[in-house]
Design a protein around this motif. Sequence first.
Motif, PDB file in Angstrom:
ATOM      1  N   ASP A  94      -1.805  35.563  24.644  1.00  0.00           N
ATOM      2  CA  ASP A  94      -0.683  35.883  23.774  1.00  0.00           C
ATOM      3  C   ASP A  94      -0.992  37.164  23.006  1.00  0.00           C
ATOM      4  O   ASP A  94      -1.942  37.879  23.323  1.00  0.00           O
ATOM      5  N   LYS A  95      -0.202  37.437  21.971  1.00  0.00           N
ATOM      6  CA  LYS A  95      -0.397  38.676  21.219  1.00  0.00           C
ATOM      7  C   LYS A  95      -1.735  38.721  20.497  1.00  0.00           C
ATOM      8  O   LYS A  95      -2.225  39.789  20.141  1.00  0.00           O
ATOM      9  N   GLU A  96      -2.324  37.527  20.259  1.00  0.00           N
ATOM     10  CA  GLU A  96      -3.636  37.454  19.617  1.00  0.00           C
ATOM     11  C   GLU A  96      -4.762  37.442  20.650  1.00  0.00           C
ATOM     12  O   GLU A  96      -5.905  37.207  20.320  1.00  0.00           O
ATOM     13  N   VAL A 101       1.045  28.980  24.962  1.00  0.00           N
ATOM     14  CA  VAL A 101       1.517  27.608  25.101  1.00  0.00           C
ATOM     15  C   VAL A 101       2.419  27.523  26.328  1.00  0.00           C
ATOM     16  O   VAL A 101       3.022  28.514  26.746  1.00  0.00           O
ATOM     17  N   SER A 102       2.513  26.301  26.931  1.00  0.00           N
ATOM     18  CA  SER A 102       3.358  26.113  28.116  1.00  0.00           C
ATOM     19  C   SER A 102       3.715  24.637  28.245  1.00  0.00           C
ATOM     20  O   SER A 102       3.141  23.780  27.566  1.00  0.00           O
ATOM     21  N   LYS A 215       9.443  29.890  23.271  1.00  0.00           N
ATOM     22  CA  LYS A 215      10.712  30.604  23.378  1.00  0.00           C
ATOM     23  C   LYS A 215      10.561  32.080  23.019  1.00  0.00           C
ATOM     24  O   LYS A 215      11.286  32.935  23.530  1.00  0.00           O
ATOM     25  N   SER A 216       9.606  32.373  22.143  1.00  0.00           N
ATOM     26  CA  SER A 216       9.408  33.757  21.717  1.00  0.00           C
ATOM     27  C   SER A 216       8.907  34.638  22.851  1.00  0.00           C
ATOM     28  O   SER A 216       9.130  35.862  22.844  1.00  0.00           O
ATOM     29  N   TYR A 217       8.234  34.048  23.851  1.00  0.00           N
ATOM     30  CA  TYR A 217       7.739  34.830  24.976  1.00  0.00           C
ATOM     31  C   TYR A 217       8.907  35.455  25.749  1.00  0.00           C
ATOM     32  O   TYR A 217       8.854  36.622  26.147  1.00  0.00           O
ATOM     33  N   LYS A 220      10.524  38.329  23.883  1.00  0.00           N
ATOM     34  CA  LYS A 220       9.755  39.572  23.897  1.00  0.00           C
ATOM     35  C   LYS A 220       9.942  40.325  25.218  1.00  0.00           C
ATOM     36  O   LYS A 220       9.858  41.539  25.289  1.00  0.00           O
ATOM     37  N   LYS A 221      10.208  39.548  26.320  1.00  0.00           N
ATOM     38  CA  LYS A 221      10.404  40.176  27.620  1.00  0.00           C
ATOM     39  C   LYS A 221      11.788  40.822  27.718  1.00  0.00           C
ATOM     40  O   LYS A 221      11.998  41.768  28.450  1.00  0.00           O
ATOM     41  N   ALA A 222      12.766  40.224  26.977  1.00  0.00           N
ATOM     42  CA  ALA A 222      14.154  40.698  27.061  1.00  0.00           C
ATOM     43  C   ALA A 222      14.324  42.096  26.471  1.00  0.00           C
ATOM     44  O   ALA A 222      13.585  42.531  25.629  1.00  0.00           O
TER      45      ALA A 222
END
Length: 222
Positions: A94-96, A101-102, A215-217, A220-222
């Motif tokens: 992730d960004k860190e 998560v999945s 959901k934030s993933y 970020k792709k959009a």
Amino acid sequence: MKEFFDVNNAFFSLLGYSMSYIEFTGVVFGLIAVWLSAKAHILSWPIGIVNVVLAAILYFQVQLYPDMFLQVFFFVTNIIGWWRWANPKPGEADKEKELKVSYMKKNQLLLAAVIAIAGTFLLGQFASNLHEWFSNIFSKPSAYPYVDSFITVMSVLTTFYMIEKKIESWVIWILVDVIATVLYYVKGVKFYSVEYFIFTIIAAYGLLHWIREYKSYAQKKA
């Protein structure tokens, strides 16, 4: 130092309940570890190691033997989880730069149900006979062996899903925490009962937080 680990050695009394040093300290570390897990913070693992060592000693003294054995497992998996979150595979970070998560797959959910039933029965049978097979170590019968075994089996299972950051692990934790809240209250370790009630709330928060993270993933792709 010996007095610190004795469950019968009171630290203080609260509303007529005698709180031992080991119970109080174990609960504090446990709450911190679970809260950090809900926040997907990697420090949850090393803090959890302290919690499980204290919990194992306490459970032995109150005859919750499956729970005691569970802490040995937790000790190992806290080390594994610590490493796994800190070392994601390519594409999992992730960004860190930690594991994302999945969601679990359907076959994993089916396997979880089978393990829950079979594991609870087998471990319950084993726990029921510990005081007869190893009477020199376990002088008293296991308390609520099947309920305790269900908690143990499901905790083991969902820990592996937690290591992999599967969102459904929090659903299983909610179920385990509710049952544990009742069990520990009945067994008289009431601060641990309160701890698991709080764990239930934190687990609900963790579930929502991880869903939002997932959901934030996509956002970020959009």
